[in-house]
Structures are given as C-alpha cells and as structure tokens.
Design a protein around this motif. Sequence first.
Motif, short mmCIF file in Angstrom:
data_model
loop_
_atom_site.label_atom_id
_atom_site.label_comp_id
_atom_site.label_asym_id
_atom_site.label_seq_id
_atom_site.Cartn_x
_atom_site.Cartn_y
_atom_site.Cartn_z
N LYS A 1 49.63 48.85 -1.86
CA LYS A 1 48.61 49.85 -1.53
C LYS A 1 49.24 51.17 -1.12
CE LYS A 1 44.93 46.72 -0.17
NZ LYS A 1 43.98 46.35 0.87
N ASP A 2 50.33 51.10 -0.34
CA ASP A 2 51.02 52.32 0.06
C ASP A 2 51.61 53.05 -1.13
OD1 ASP A 2 50.38 51.82 2.69
OD2 ASP A 2 52.34 50.95 3.20
N SER A 3 52.17 52.30 -2.08
CA SER A 3 52.75 52.97 -3.26
C SER A 3 51.65 53.57 -4.13
CB SER A 3 53.61 52.00 -4.07
OG SER A 3 52.82 50.99 -4.65
N ASP A 4 50.50 52.89 -4.21
CA ASP A 4 49.36 53.47 -4.95
C ASP A 4 48.88 54.75 -4.28
OD1 ASP A 4 49.45 51.39 -6.74
OD2 ASP A 4 47.74 50.30 -5.88
N ALA A 5 48.79 54.73 -2.97
CA ALA A 5 48.36 55.93 -2.24
C ALA A 5 49.36 57.06 -2.44
CB ALA A 5 48.21 55.61 -0.75
N ARG A 6 50.65 56.73 -2.40
CA ARG A 6 51.68 57.75 -2.62
C ARG A 6 51.57 58.34 -4.01
NH1 ARG A 6 55.70 59.33 -0.17
NH2 ARG A 6 55.87 57.62 1.27
N LEU A 7 51.34 57.49 -5.01
CA LEU A 7 51.22 57.96 -6.39
C LEU A 7 50.02 58.90 -6.54
CD1 LEU A 7 52.23 57.78 -9.33
CD2 LEU A 7 50.69 55.85 -9.62
N ILE A 8 48.90 58.53 -5.95
CA ILE A 8 47.69 59.37 -6.01
C ILE A 8 47.94 60.71 -5.33
CG2 ILE A 8 45.32 59.58 -5.16
CD1 ILE A 8 45.10 56.51 -5.61
N LEU A 9 48.55 60.67 -4.15
CA LEU A 9 48.81 61.92 -3.42
C LEU A 9 49.81 62.81 -4.17
CD1 LEU A 9 48.91 60.65 0.25
CD2 LEU A 9 47.24 62.21 -0.75
N GLU A 10 50.83 62.20 -4.76
CA GLU A 10 51.80 63.00 -5.51
C GLU A 10 51.15 63.64 -6.74
OE1 GLU A 10 54.96 60.20 -6.17
OE2 GLU A 10 55.92 60.69 -4.25
N THR A 11 50.24 62.90 -7.39
CA THR A 11 49.52 63.46 -8.53
C THR A 11 48.65 64.63 -8.09
OG1 THR A 11 49.49 61.28 -9.57
CG2 THR A 11 47.96 62.91 -10.43
N GLU A 12 47.95 64.46 -6.99
CA GLU A 12 47.11 65.54 -6.46
C GLU A 12 47.95 66.74 -6.05
OE1 GLU A 12 43.74 65.87 -6.29
OE2 GLU A 12 43.71 64.04 -7.48
N LEU A 13 49.13 66.48 -5.50
CA LEU A 13 50.01 67.57 -5.10
C LEU A 13 50.47 68.37 -6.33
CD1 LEU A 13 51.58 69.03 -2.87
CD2 LEU A 13 53.42 67.38 -3.19
N LYS A 14 50.82 67.66 -7.41
CA LYS A 14 51.24 68.35 -8.63
C LYS A 14 50.10 69.20 -9.20
CE LYS A 14 54.73 65.00 -9.97
NZ LYS A 14 55.06 63.90 -10.89
N LYS A 15 48.88 68.67 -9.18
CA LYS A 15 47.72 69.43 -9.66
C LYS A 15 47.49 70.68 -8.81
CE LYS A 15 45.01 65.59 -11.54
NZ LYS A 15 43.78 64.80 -11.36
N ALA A 16 47.59 70.51 -7.49
CA ALA A 16 47.36 71.63 -6.59
C ALA A 16 48.45 72.69 -6.74
CB ALA A 16 47.30 71.13 -5.14
N GLU A 17 49.69 72.25 -6.93
CA GLU A 17 50.77 73.22 -7.13
C GLU A 17 50.61 73.97 -8.46
OE1 GLU A 17 54.14 70.64 -6.61
OE2 GLU A 17 54.33 71.17 -4.49
N ALA A 18 50.16 73.26 -9.50
CA ALA A 18 49.92 73.92 -10.79
C ALA A 18 48.77 74.92 -10.66
CB ALA A 18 49.59 72.88 -11.86
#
Length: 167
Positions: free
Chosen positions: A88-105
């Motif tokens: 669950k923690d790795s899934d949450a990390r993956l989701i947050l990292e994806t959202e971070l990449k979108k926000a940075e773009a």
Amino acid sequence: MKPTLLILCLTAGTTLGASAQERIYRCGNEYTNTVTEAQAKTCKLVSGGNVTVVQGQKPAAAAPGVKVASAPPASSAPRIDSADQKAKDSDARLILETELKKAEARQIELNKEYNNGEPEKLGPETRNHQKYLDRVSELKAALSRNESDIAGIRRELGRLPGSSSKQ
C-alpha cells in the motif's frame, strides 16, 4: 448528559404524569431533579412551559458518580500484515510521484505561458487591455496554486515510510 434523566421534548402543553410536575434544574447541557446536586453545581431552575423528561438507564458495571467511556473492542480493527502495508505504501508513493510529475510539467507550461509576467497578447486582448491584465493575474494565481500543490505533494512523499525525499 446525565444518565438518570434526559430531556426529550420541551413542549408547551404536553405532560407525562408526575415526572413533569417535579422541579427540573439545568446544569449546562445536563438536567437533574435532585436539589442537592443542583445546588452543588449551581444549576438554574427550569421554569415556564412544561418539561418532559424520560428516566435514563444506568450502565450495569458503572459505579455511582463514575463516568465510563465506551471503547471499541480491540479485535474489531482488522490487522494488516507488513507485506500488505508495504504494498500500500509503494502504491501511494507511485501515485504521489505520478501526481508530482504532472504538477511539475504543468508548472513548466504555466511558466512558459506567463513569460515572466508578460505573456503574449491573444486576439481580443489587443483591443481590450483589461482582458489581458485579467489573464495575466489568472496565470499568476495558477502558478502560485500549482507551486503550493507541488510543495504539498513533496510533503506527503516525505511523510511516507522509507522516504528518500527527493526535492
């Protein structure tokens, strides 16, 4: 509330036998008909209109004057094993990292469009300068919102267990 007496209705014309004839005292959000208790807590006499009270039930295990907090049984919460929690923690990390990449773009796109406070004028903005100023202020607000989103996502990533906060 007091377990012995509860006020259910304050109505103007309804009585329930003798219990409505007794003197009722209000002590904050509690009501009592015991004079000594009312005097000890400096309660106020309830007057005007009829008061309807219902006799409460005392808990079987509680001693008089002792408040008992009800706690949920310890076994009611399901236990999650460490492998499931890590997944669950790795899934949450993956989701947050994806959202971070979108926000940075999105931040890069907004910075490009904002052009250091001087974006290019669009068709109707050449004749109406106020439209241009409105769009510039909207871009500036969008930039600041997106910056705060990025900061929030990074904070959340930092809170995850085993985080190697990359900023």
